[in-house]
Design an enzyme around this catalytic site. Structure first.
Site, PDB file in Angstrom:
ATOM      1  N   GLY A   1       0.802  -1.221   0.000  1.00 56.54           N
ATOM      2  CA  GLY A   1       0.000   0.000   0.000  1.00 56.54           C
ATOM      3  C   GLY A   1       0.831   1.265   0.000  1.00 56.54           C
ATOM      4  O   GLY A   1       0.612   2.179  -0.802  1.00 56.54           O
ATOM      5  N   GLU A  52      10.902  -6.300   1.839  1.00 54.86           N
ATOM      6  CA  GLU A  52      10.101  -7.087   2.781  1.00 54.86           C
ATOM      7  C   GLU A  52      10.902  -8.304   3.213  1.00 54.86           C
ATOM      8  O   GLU A  52      11.369  -9.073   2.359  1.00 54.86           O
ATOM      9  CB  GLU A  52       8.784  -7.513   2.126  1.00 54.86           C
ATOM     10  N   CYS A  72       0.581   0.638  13.042  1.00 58.93           N
ATOM     11  CA  CYS A  72      -0.875   0.542  13.141  1.00 58.93           C
ATOM     12  C   CYS A  72      -1.243   0.064  14.539  1.00 58.93           C
ATOM     13  O   CYS A  72      -2.139  -0.763  14.713  1.00 58.93           O
ATOM     14  CB  CYS A  72      -1.446  -0.371  12.062  1.00 58.93           C
TER      15      CYS A  72
END
Length: 455
Positions: free
Chosen positions: A119, A138, A236
């Site tokens: 994203g 990643e 988050c």
């Protein structure tokens, strides 16, 4: 929702009078949004047309992100051909705040250090356009493949996807990047409403483990940042241990950084699941002429040799299928081979030797016996005018869904007269969808088997 008792105690103490409002937010439906891919959808009129087609209100904008819109749970934009063609990315709204805060300029060298599923990387790419360099990393191999697929779907030409630990990258890229996104792995408190399993996995012990990992990742990010560069750190989660405390620790260890901005997105205050963002700026001079700076550091490197046979096969494909300008963009670049797979490296110099690489720039295609077969990545990176041979479909054509499910396309007499035999770019409503091979009135489908039956 049955929240962990320790989590409730911690948040009550942290939020005080706001605790009840925070708790009640869990009773609401979660927020969803899509963000337009401005690499493909560039005009306001076209964005409005697509929203209307998807039955999404243009009034429900995400205020902190460019060209992002909320949609109701009864709308399914992920099941539409426009999604498969990379016209937009579906993303949790508050998660869009981090890349918007970093907002890199065209020509910059940008690193997304913890990038899956993609994203933030795909959002950063819209700021860069087709210039500069995006390295999307990643550490988890399976998740890095998903990241690579999303980079492909959005038609990004200047990205390299790596599968490394942040320490390995730090040793490889000291003082290299102008801007770094660190969306750190966290305890996921902001995911409780979206992923109930996050509640089961939560513990104060895991919060502490995450905080130590986050500190290490931020330290490694600092090694890779140029003077005057920017790091945006985000999570988050709501945990102070993973947010403010990590930033305080970092600033104590790195006195050459200043905290320029820090913000929390609470689910009881904004239309989103929650996010924490902090902008850290390294003191020093900023590169003002990025084009000159990148040219100065470019090595005199010759292109890896393609065999005469392979160069002939590539040239034949480009001459027959691709526009002159786009063919030159491919041929007059740094091309690299991984086995029989051909990639075009980004224009900006970057050394990837010794790194685990999932995607080395734009995948052009594969050499097979006596032929060159173009990749799906190339199709999605092209625009309609980049191809000489085009099969034009519309969303309301029954054959369109069939194409995405692997079926051949049958051309009308008028279409067959316009299309010559051989490779053709299949486009839907003017946007590229994939490759087909024309033979008379039939277009043999070359949409990847692994992507079929999603619509």
């Amino acid at each position: 929702m049955n929240l962990p008792i320790e989590f409730e105690k911690k948040m009550k103490a942290f939020l005080g009078d706001e605790w009840d409002d925070f708790l009640y937010s869990y009773d609401n439906n979660r927020f969803q949004a899509l963000r337009f891919n401005t690499l493909k959808v560039q005009s306001p009129e076209e964005r409005m047309r697509i929203l209307k087609t998807l039955k999404i209100s243009s009034d429900k904008k995400v205020s902190w992100a460019n060209e992002a819109y909320y949609f109701d749970e009864n709308v399914r934009p992920g099941k539409h051909p426009y999604h498969e063609m990379g016209l937009y990315y579906i993303q949790e709204p508050s998660a869009m705040s981090a890349a918007a805060l970093l907002a890199p300029k065209p020509g910059m060298r940008v690193l997304d250090l913890c990038a899956a599923p993609g994203g933030k990387s795909t959002q950063l790419a819209t700021y860069l356009g087709d210039s500069g360099l995006l390295v999307s990393n990643e550490i988890n191999t399976q998740r890095s493949r998903i990241l690579s697929q999303n980079i492909e779907r959005m038609g990004i030409k200047n990205a390299i996807v790596t599968n490394e630990d942040s320490f390995v990258l730090a040793s490889h890229f000291p003082g290299f990047f102008n801007a770094i996104q660190v969306d750190a792995p966290c305890s996921g408190e902001g995911m409780f409403r979206k992923l109930p399993e996050a509640i089961e996995q939560w513990s104060m012990e895991n919060v502490a483990i995450c905080a130590e990992r986050q500190k290490e990742i931020l330290d490694n990010a600092a090694v890779m940042l140029k003077p005057g560069g920017v790091i945006v750190y985000s999570t988050c989660t709501f945990s102070k241990e993973e947010n403010e405390d990590v930033i305080e620790y970092f600033l104590e260890r790195h006195p050459d950084f200043t905290l320029e901005e820090m913000e929390r997105f609470w689910p009881h205050k904004v239309d989103g699941e929650g996010h924490f963002v902090a902008k850290l700026v390294r003191r020093g001079s900023v590169d003002t002429d990025l084009k000159a700076e990148n040219s100065k550091n470019r090595k005199n490197e010759t292109k890896p040799a393609l065999t005469k046979e392979n160069m002939k096969l590539l040239s034949e494909f480009l001459d027959e299928t691709i526009s002159e300008d786009m063919a030159a963009w491919i041929k007059n670049s740094r091309l690299v081979m991984f086995g029989e797979q051909l990639y075009r490296l980004p224009d900006m110099e970057v050394d990837i030797k010794g790194l685990k690489v999932q995607r080395a720039g734009l995948h052009i295609g594969e050499f097979k016996k006596q032929r060159f077969e173009p990749s799906h990545s190339l199709a999605l990176a092209l625009k309609l005018n980049d191809a000489k041979n085009v099969v034009k479909l519309t969303c309301d054509n029954p054959q369109t869904i069939g194409f995405f499910n692997g079926q051949s396309v049958m051309l009308s007499d008028e279409q067959a007269a316009e299309c010559k035999k051989g490779w053709a770019l299949v486009c839907v409503d003017g946007y590229t969808a994939g490759w087909g091979k024309v033979n008379g009135a039939q277009v043999k489908n070359h949409y990847p088997k692994g992507l079929r039956n999603k619509i």
